[in-house]
Design a protein around this motif. Structure first.
Motif, short mmCIF file in Angstrom:
data_model
loop_
_atom_site.label_atom_id
_atom_site.label_comp_id
_atom_site.label_asym_id
_atom_site.label_seq_id
_atom_site.Cartn_x
_atom_site.Cartn_y
_atom_site.Cartn_z
N ILE A 51 1.02 -1.18 -0.17
CA ILE A 51 0.15 -0.03 0.15
C ILE A 51 0.78 1.26 0.11
CG2 ILE A 51 -1.45 1.25 1.56
CD1 ILE A 51 -2.80 -1.28 2.48
N ALA A 52 1.90 1.15 0.74
CA ALA A 52 2.94 2.28 0.80
C ALA A 52 3.51 2.43 -0.49
CB ALA A 52 4.03 1.97 1.75
N LEU A 53 3.97 1.41 -1.24
CA LEU A 53 4.56 1.71 -2.58
C LEU A 53 3.49 2.26 -3.62
CD1 LEU A 53 6.66 1.04 -4.54
CD2 LEU A 53 5.87 -1.31 -4.63
N ALA A 54 2.03 1.98 -3.40
CA ALA A 54 1.13 2.34 -4.36
C ALA A 54 0.87 3.77 -3.99
CB ALA A 54 -0.20 1.53 -4.04
N LEU A 55 0.80 4.19 -2.86
CA LEU A 55 0.77 5.34 -2.39
C LEU A 55 1.97 6.42 -3.13
CD1 LEU A 55 -0.41 5.44 1.20
CD2 LEU A 55 -1.61 6.21 -0.46
#
Length: 321
Positions: A139-143
């Motif tokens: 999720i952090a990478l996608a953010l």
């Protein structure tokens, strides 16, 4: 009586919600759209579907191998074949009764490998915590890659990341307080709970005693790389999704991951949520639903087929146990 009613409701409600979402999805599309969706699904390139299934199987094999890294510090080294069959059975069981697979997995490990239930269950809890951390990292990478789009999508679908993290922290603090209260109690019933928690804690803490920590980390990244890869290759089965970028598909992958926990195996919810995520990037509802259903059907069939086979093979391969 009340306990059995709760168990029944926990089983029926997710299944009922899933079936309702299937009905809703069906009625929310026109007959022409439904025809196009079915055409997309039936015309899906079986090569890419097969590749996705093979990648899914690889993730289960990797999970079975990784499980032994947690069990070895406890003094156990189950056969890899048993680990794999038990993992497949657990995913199959979760399709029927949510979270039942974890208990069945620990029970089967006790039955066929003589690993105490609480210790085996402790390693499974550790796995789930690691999986949650990996999902948060994705999720952090996608953010980072799709900040504005992903935050807007999660907010629209009622997912508050800050609230979810706060609930997790509160839960951990509450668990610590409960464990300290149990330690001070002298009740015989509490002593039984204490013994169970002691074994559970030993299973959870096995991650700190592993000899092959880097192998564990490698398999963890392999498992989640497989999850993303099996989602990625499905884009080649629908003409409109072929040109989607990695970061765009990552948004849909995360949406699908949340949908999987809503109903049994994501039934009904998965295609709807994935469709909504792909729509952000201009993919039509017809193509989005075709993508979601192809992904969900292929992976669910894999779990059903191999899970059912595993139910038969596990006792046959362990006839002397």
């Amino acid at each position: 009586m009340l306990g059995s009613t709760k168990k029944i409701l926990k089983t029926i409600i997710p299944i009922g919600l899933g079936l309702f979402l299937v009905w809703y999805s069906y009625n929310a599309t026109t007959s022409e759209d439904r025809k196009l969706i079915v055409e997309n699904i039936t015309n899906a390139n079986p090569f890419w579907v097969g590749i996705s299934v093979l990648i899914g199987i690889l993730s289960h094999v990797s999970r079975a191998v990784r499980w032994n890294y947690l069990l070895q510090p406890l003094g156990y080294k189950p056969r890899l074949s048993n680990n794999l069959l038990i993992v497949l059975i657990s995913y199959f069981a979760n399709l029927g009764i949510p979270r039942s697979g974890e208990f069945l997995r620990a029970t089967a490990l006790t039955t066929y490998e003589d690993v105490p239930f609480e210790k085996g269950f402790g390693t499974i809890v550790t796995e789930r915590v690691i999986d949650l951390i990996m999902l948060l990292l994705i999720i952090a990478l996608a953010l980072l890659l799709q900040t504005d789009i992903l935050l807007d999508f999660l907010n629209k679908n009622g997912v508050n990341l800050a609230g979810s993290v706060a609930i997790l922290v509160i839960g951990i603090i509450g668990l610590i307080i409960l464990i300290r209260l149990i330690k001070k109690s002298k009740s015989s019933f509490v002593l039984k709970i204490k013994n169970f928690l002691s074994g559970l804690l030993e299973g959870v803490s096995s991650i700190l005693k592993m000899e092959k920590k880097w192998s564990f980390v490698l398999h963890t990244f392999l498992i989640w790389s497989c999850y993303i890869a099996m989602f990625w290759v499905i884009k080649y089965t629908v003409a409109e999704t072929v040109d989607l970028t990695f970061s765009q598909l990552l948004v849909a992958f995360i949406a699908g991951a949340f949908a999987m926990s809503t109903t049994n195996g994501g039934i009904g919810a998965y295609p709807i949520v994935v469709t909504a995520a792909l729509a952000i990037f201009g993919v039509s509802e017809v193509s989005g639903k075709a993508f979601g259903w192809i992904m969900w059907i292929s992976q669910t069939l894999m779990v059903v087929v191999f899970g059912a086979i595993s139910f038969v093979l596990l006792p046959l391969l362990n006839r002397n146990r």
